[in-house]
Design a protein around this motif. Structure first.
Motif, PDB file in Angstrom:
ATOM      1  N   PRO A   1       0.717  -1.215   0.065  1.00 42.43           N
ATOM      2  CA  PRO A   1      -0.250   0.086  -0.183  1.00 42.43           C
ATOM      3  C   PRO A   1       0.511   1.418   0.318  1.00 42.43           C
ATOM      4  O   PRO A   1       2.424   1.310   0.407  1.00 42.43           O
ATOM      5  CB  PRO A   1      -0.756  -0.388   1.158  1.00 42.43           C
ATOM      6  CG  PRO A   1      -0.966  -1.961   1.569  1.00 42.43           C
ATOM      7  CD  PRO A   1       0.572  -2.017   1.230  1.00 42.43           C
ATOM      8  N   ARG A   2      -0.050   2.310  -0.526  1.00 43.14           N
ATOM      9  CA  ARG A   2       0.944   3.970  -0.813  1.00 43.14           C
ATOM     10  C   ARG A   2      -0.124   4.838   0.149  1.00 43.14           C
ATOM     11  O   ARG A   2      -1.427   4.921  -0.560  1.00 43.14           O
ATOM     12  CB  ARG A   2       1.369   3.913  -2.288  1.00 43.14           C
ATOM     13  CG  ARG A   2       2.106   4.727  -1.998  1.00 43.14           C
ATOM     14  CD  ARG A   2       2.867   5.130  -4.020  1.00 43.14           C
ATOM     15  NE  ARG A   2       1.361   5.924  -4.162  1.00 43.14           N
ATOM     16  CZ  ARG A   2       1.359   6.202  -5.912  1.00 43.14           C
ATOM     17  NH1 ARG A   2       2.399   5.191  -6.528  1.00 43.14           N
ATOM     18  NH2 ARG A   2       0.711   6.990  -6.645  1.00 43.14           N
ATOM     19  N   ILE A   3       0.306   5.349   0.862  1.00 42.43           N
ATOM     20  CA  ILE A   3      -0.327   6.790   1.611  1.00 42.43           C
ATOM     21  C   ILE A   3      -0.021   7.927   0.433  1.00 42.43           C
ATOM     22  O   ILE A   3       0.344   8.245  -0.215  1.00 42.43           O
ATOM     23  CB  ILE A   3       0.683   7.541   2.341  1.00 42.43           C
ATOM     24  CG1 ILE A   3       0.423   6.628   3.708  1.00 42.43           C
ATOM     25  CG2 ILE A   3      -0.222   8.307   3.189  1.00 42.43           C
ATOM     26  CD1 ILE A   3      -0.642   6.068   4.203  1.00 42.43           C
ATOM     27  N   LEU A   4      -1.776   8.107  -0.392  1.00 41.96           N
ATOM     28  CA  LEU A   4      -2.159   8.477  -1.511  1.00 41.96           C
ATOM     29  C   LEU A   4      -2.294  10.666  -1.270  1.00 41.96           C
ATOM     30  O   LEU A   4      -1.606  10.868  -1.019  1.00 41.96           O
ATOM     31  CB  LEU A   4      -3.304   8.312  -1.485  1.00 41.96           C
ATOM     32  CG  LEU A   4      -3.406   6.927  -2.255  1.00 41.96           C
ATOM     33  CD1 LEU A   4      -4.759   6.847  -2.951  1.00 41.96           C
ATOM     34  CD2 LEU A   4      -1.918   6.977  -3.545  1.00 41.96           C
ATOM     35  N   CYS A   5      -2.841  10.538   0.504  1.00 32.71           N
ATOM     36  CA  CYS A   5      -2.644  11.459   0.757  1.00 32.71           C
ATOM     37  C   CYS A   5      -2.942  11.810   2.839  1.00 32.71           C
ATOM     38  O   CYS A   5      -3.888  10.862   2.981  1.00 32.71           O
ATOM     39  CB  CYS A   5      -3.688  13.198   0.263  1.00 32.71           C
ATOM     40  SG  CYS A   5      -5.582  11.787   0.295  1.00 32.71           S
ATOM     41  N   GLN A   6      -3.399  12.758   2.898  1.00 26.24           N
ATOM     42  CA  GLN A   6      -3.492  12.512   4.829  1.00 26.24           C
ATOM     43  C   GLN A   6      -3.081  14.213   5.633  1.00 26.24           C
ATOM     44  O   GLN A   6      -2.300  14.632   4.538  1.00 26.24           O
ATOM     45  CB  GLN A   6      -1.787  11.956   5.834  1.00 26.24           C
ATOM     46  CG  GLN A   6      -0.968  12.184   5.292  1.00 26.24           C
ATOM     47  CD  GLN A   6       0.388  10.575   5.938  1.00 26.24           C
ATOM     48  OE1 GLN A   6       0.037  10.566   7.004  1.00 26.24           O
ATOM     49  NE2 GLN A   6       1.375  11.453   5.644  1.00 26.24           N
ATOM     50  N   GLN A   7      -4.148  14.263   6.790  1.00 21.50           N
ATOM     51  CA  GLN A   7      -3.929  15.707   7.038  1.00 21.50           C
ATOM     52  C   GLN A   7      -3.874  15.321   8.253  1.00 21.50           C
ATOM     53  O   GLN A   7      -4.655  14.092   9.077  1.00 21.50           O
ATOM     54  CB  GLN A   7      -5.274  15.920   6.927  1.00 21.50           C
ATOM     55  CG  GLN A   7      -5.243  17.511   7.429  1.00 21.50           C
ATOM     56  CD  GLN A   7      -6.428  18.483   6.818  1.00 21.50           C
ATOM     57  OE1 GLN A   7      -6.815  18.310   5.819  1.00 21.50           O
ATOM     58  NE2 GLN A   7      -6.470  18.728   7.751  1.00 21.50           N
ATOM     59  N   SER A   8      -3.044  15.502   9.263  1.00 22.35           N
ATOM     60  CA  SER A   8      -2.853  15.556  11.274  1.00 22.35           C
ATOM     61  C   SER A   8      -4.211  16.957  11.447  1.00 22.35           C
ATOM     62  O   SER A   8      -4.078  18.143  10.432  1.00 22.35           O
ATOM     63  CB  SER A   8      -1.386  15.169  11.514  1.00 22.35           C
ATOM     64  OG  SER A   8      -0.986  16.512  11.178  1.00 22.35           O
ATOM     65  N   ASN A   9      -4.099  16.688  12.583  1.00 23.42           N
ATOM     66  CA  ASN A   9      -4.598  18.140  13.400  1.00 23.42           C
ATOM     67  C   ASN A   9      -6.085  18.299  13.202  1.00 23.42           C
ATOM     68  O   ASN A   9      -6.735  19.388  13.399  1.00 23.42           O
ATOM     69  CB  ASN A   9      -3.670  19.595  13.454  1.00 23.42           C
ATOM     70  CG  ASN A   9      -2.478  18.934  14.081  1.00 23.42           C
ATOM     71  OD1 ASN A   9      -2.445  18.282  15.422  1.00 23.42           O
ATOM     72  ND2 ASN A   9      -1.700  19.568  13.551  1.00 23.42           N
ATOM     73  N   ILE A  10      -6.638  18.001  12.592  1.00 22.47           N
ATOM     74  CA  ILE A  10      -8.649  17.452  11.991  1.00 22.47           C
ATOM     75  C   ILE A  10      -9.322  18.004  13.659  1.00 22.47           C
ATOM     76  O   ILE A  10      -8.967  17.768  14.542  1.00 22.47           O
ATOM     77  CB  ILE A  10      -8.670  16.124  11.798  1.00 22.47           C
ATOM     78  CG1 ILE A  10      -8.049  16.307   9.965  1.00 22.47           C
ATOM     79  CG2 ILE A  10     -10.161  16.685  11.328  1.00 22.47           C
ATOM     80  CD1 ILE A  10      -7.979  14.616   9.764  1.00 22.47           C
ATOM     81  N   PRO A  11     -10.019  18.688  13.622  1.00 21.64           N
ATOM     82  CA  PRO A  11     -10.728  19.799  14.293  1.00 21.64           C
ATOM     83  C   PRO A  11     -11.614  18.424  14.840  1.00 21.64           C
ATOM     84  O   PRO A  11     -11.920  18.170  14.616  1.00 21.64           O
ATOM     85  CB  PRO A  11     -11.434  20.118  13.499  1.00 21.64           C
ATOM     86  CG  PRO A  11     -11.188  20.952  12.689  1.00 21.64           C
ATOM     87  CD  PRO A  11     -10.535  20.293  12.174  1.00 21.64           C
ATOM     88  N   TYR A  12     -11.108  18.812  16.192  1.00 19.29           N
ATOM     89  CA  TYR A  12     -12.166  17.234  17.216  1.00 19.29           C
ATOM     90  C   TYR A  12     -12.649  18.158  18.230  1.00 19.29           C
ATOM     91  O   TYR A  12     -13.915  17.648  18.288  1.00 19.29           O
ATOM     92  CB  TYR A  12     -10.726  16.556  17.750  1.00 19.29           C
ATOM     93  CG  TYR A  12     -11.408  15.564  18.811  1.00 19.29           C
ATOM     94  CD1 TYR A  12     -11.851  14.170  18.512  1.00 19.29           C
ATOM     95  CD2 TYR A  12     -10.828  15.652  20.014  1.00 19.29           C
ATOM     96  CE1 TYR A  12     -12.810  13.578  18.977  1.00 19.29           C
ATOM     97  CE2 TYR A  12     -11.692  14.637  20.913  1.00 19.29           C
ATOM     98  CZ  TYR A  12     -13.094  13.428  20.621  1.00 19.29           C
ATOM     99  OH  TYR A  12     -12.918  12.497  21.318  1.00 19.29           O
TER     100      TYR A  12
END
Length: 636
Positions: A625-636
């Protein structure tokens, strides 16, 4: 400046497969003698004043414990249904379901429906059944706590709740246990100053309590510094075995694990199941179903249940099981209840009485006993190979099944315990729940505790799903091909559920596989929106989210959604670019001119840190598998 030591309330809850108990203490600070722990024995009026109460509840009456009507059908062994996670467990459940449906007539279901009623079995989930049961437990413990410290003090005293779980307890099972207990009332509503909900394994709690109890009774010679010992917690459903060594003798005895804990589902209820299987073969299918008419019905709902006749029979069998031992010798005679109290089958049943030979009783036991001995043998050998130079002198046996003389005799014989003490303290039945309180009192210096937090919102994405009439609305169906199956459009796929357990020892992480659909004439780019929903009644369709509607919108080549849902908060958008994927990575869609590809969408929550990612799936053109996109610090 001297810090004031504060009075606290610590509650232990041991929800078991066959029995449940609750204890509490009100220590000053983080110390408490074992004698200050109160084990509740005051249940509903009409119940026996025992420290444990049966883990059963009936529907629709919701009678529970040992106060169940003569004609009631009770849910039993529900705890084990929380942890159907392994392939073997799921296959076993499927086989039981198919077996229970054999020769089943659905006339009773139709008749019940015509009468405006419902089938005898409950349509609730296992988690909901546990919630109902634990709410009964709570309503019994609250008056006892108030009698000890007053209702006013309960509302202002710092409180910790410690819940015990088996050693091998999956996240799914622990999450259901947590959700059930909090919904049942073990929360801020009844305990406004609730500080923490904590999980501890049953074996850990039992070890901490039992070693201190035995030390207090038998003195310092019971255990020595650095000395190893094995604890076996044999309960109704699960059996856990853990090895420890002593790290401190005074002022308080302290221990630490030295081998990996092990456990299996081989508790005493499996002796009962072996007996039922034997009885079914002995008296035949038709006669057995007259004793257990709920067999087919309850297996439809995947719950284990017992009707009046079977409950009476198992009560008699359990009484014989508890006193059975290796030299019992004589046959065991049990009278079948009505309607088979006059049944005669030559050589098998005489005027409603069955006869179980001592050897057959051993067969019922040995399936469980053999597994327990293997668990103990593994730990004994591991300690001997560890090279510590300190001899194993003690094996401690606790739990309801641990009181069985037959189990004790077999352990002594097959493990060669001639120079090892097999100890079974007189408080073994409540050792787990009392140990839970000790762990809560000493939470700041206790190891192997799991702190519980909860997910504050629902999180999910919008997706197309293979249409199923059982789950989807006809109005959402997109018919693309001749089969007419098509896709369900505008479905909300939820990763996290509000109230889900966030355990301190592992992140909350969920991965779902979805298909991305493209027209062959458009760029292979897609924008995935992630939504947050804060109410309890989360929608399954986008259009249910308070007049939600959507339409495609292209920005910088990415096809996204114009979101108008009022209740859904769009917290993140991940842009998936598959432009470099070869044609071989895609498959033909259900509609001409469409292609599709599967991707893995993951959400991860650690504390208050929320992240999301999209990864390709491995296949013929991609080894991993290959990471295509990601995001951290999503509003919680």
């Amino acid at each position: 400046m001297v810090r004031e030591i504060q009075r606290r309330l610590v509650i232990g809850v041991d929800y078991g497969t066959t029995y449940t108990d609750v204890s509490f203490a009100t220590p000053l600070g983080d110390t408490c003698s074992l004698d200050e722990i109160d084990v509740n024995s005051e249940w509903d009026p009409g119940m026996s004043n025992e420290p444990k109460v049966p883990s059963v509840i009936s529907y629709p009456e919701q009678e529970w414990g040992d106060k169940v009507g003569a004609n009631s059908i009770v849910m039993v062994h529900t705890k084990l249904e929380l942890d159907v996670g392994e392939v073997d467990d799921e296959l076993d459940l499927l086989l039981q379901t198919l077996d229970g449906m054999k020769d089943l007539s659905f006339r009773h279901l139709r008749a019940t429906e015509m009468m405006g009623g419902r089938p005898a079995y409950t349509q609730k989930s296992s988690e909901e059944i546990v919630t109902d049961y634990l709410s009964k437990i709570l309503q019994c413990i609250i008056p006892q706590i108030d009698a000890k410290i007053s209702q006013e003090l309960r509302h202002i005293i710092p409180t910790d709740i410690v819940i015990t779980v088996p050693t091998k307890w999956s996240y799914r099972a622990m999450n259901s246990t947590y959700r059930a207990s909090t919904k049942a009332g073990f929360n801020h509503h009844y305990f406004p100053m609730l500080k923490e909900v904590i999980f501890v394994t049953e074996s850990e709690a039992a070890a901490i309590y039992t070693t201190r109890y035995l030390k207090n009774r038998q003195g310092t010679e019971f255990l020595r510094m650095n000395e190893p010992f094995i604890l076996c917690d044999a309960g109704g459903g699960t059996v856990d075995v853990v090895s420890y060594k002593v790290t401190q003798l005074s002022p308080t005895l302290q221990i630490e694990q030295i081998c990996k804990p092990t456990g299996r589902k081989c508790g005493s209820v499996f002796i009962n199941l072996a007996f039922k299987k034997w009885l079914r073969m002995l008296i035949g299918e038709q006669n057995y179903r007259e004793l257990d008419p709920e067999l087919g019905e309850t297996k439809i709902s995947s719950h284990s249940a017992e009707g009046p006749a079977m409950r009476e029979l198992m009560r008699d069998f359990n009484a014989r099981k508890e006193i059975f031992h290796s030299h019992y010798g004589e046959d065991i005679r049990i009278d079948l209840p009505a309607p088979k109290d006059n049944l005669t089958l030559p050589g098998k049943v005489n005027a409603g009485q069955i006869r179980i030979s001592s050897r057959q009783m051993e067969v019922f036991f040995d399936g469980c006993v053999g597994q327990i001995i293997n668990l103990l043998r593994e730990h004994k050998e591991a300690i001997q190979k560890s090279g510590t130079g300190v001899r194993l002198r003690n094996v401690i046996l606790v739990g309801g099944f641990g009181e069985s003389k037959y189990l004790q005799e077999q352990i002594t014989e097959h493990l060669g315990l001639t120079d090892i003490n097999l100890r079974q303290p007189d408080t073994s039945w409540t050792a787990v729940v009392q140990g839970a309180v000790v762990c809560g009192i000493e939470k700041n210096r206790s190891e192997n505790l799991i702190r519980a937090n909860y997910c504050r919102h629902h999180y999910g994405i919008l997706s197309k799903q293979i249409f199923s009439a059982a789950y989807h609305t006809e109005a959402d169906r997109l018919r693309y091909d001749k089969s007419g199956i098509g896709l369900a459009d505008g479905q909300l796929l939820w990763f996290f559920t509000k109230g889900d357990l966030i355990a301190s020892n592992s992140p909350l992480s969920v991965t779902e596989t979805i298909s991305l659909h493209f027209s062959t004439s458009e760029p292979k780019k897609k924008a995935l929106q992630f939504f947050r929903y804060s109410e309890d009644d989360r929608p399954t369709r986008f259009k249910e989210a308070q007049n939600g509607s959507y339409s495609s919108q292209s920005t910088h080549g990415y096809t996204s959604l114009l979101t108008l849902a009022i209740e859904l908060d769009a917290v993140c958008t991940l842009e998936v670019d598959l432009s470099d994927f070869p044609d071989s990575a895609f498959t033909l869609g259900q509609r001409p001119g469409m292609i599709q590809v599967e991707v893995a969408v993951k959400m991860r929550l650690v504390g208050d840190s929320l992240s999301a990612s999209v990864a390709s799936k491995s296949g013929r053109w991609l080894n991993k598998p290959r990471i295509l996109c990601q995001q951290s610090n999503i509003p919680y």
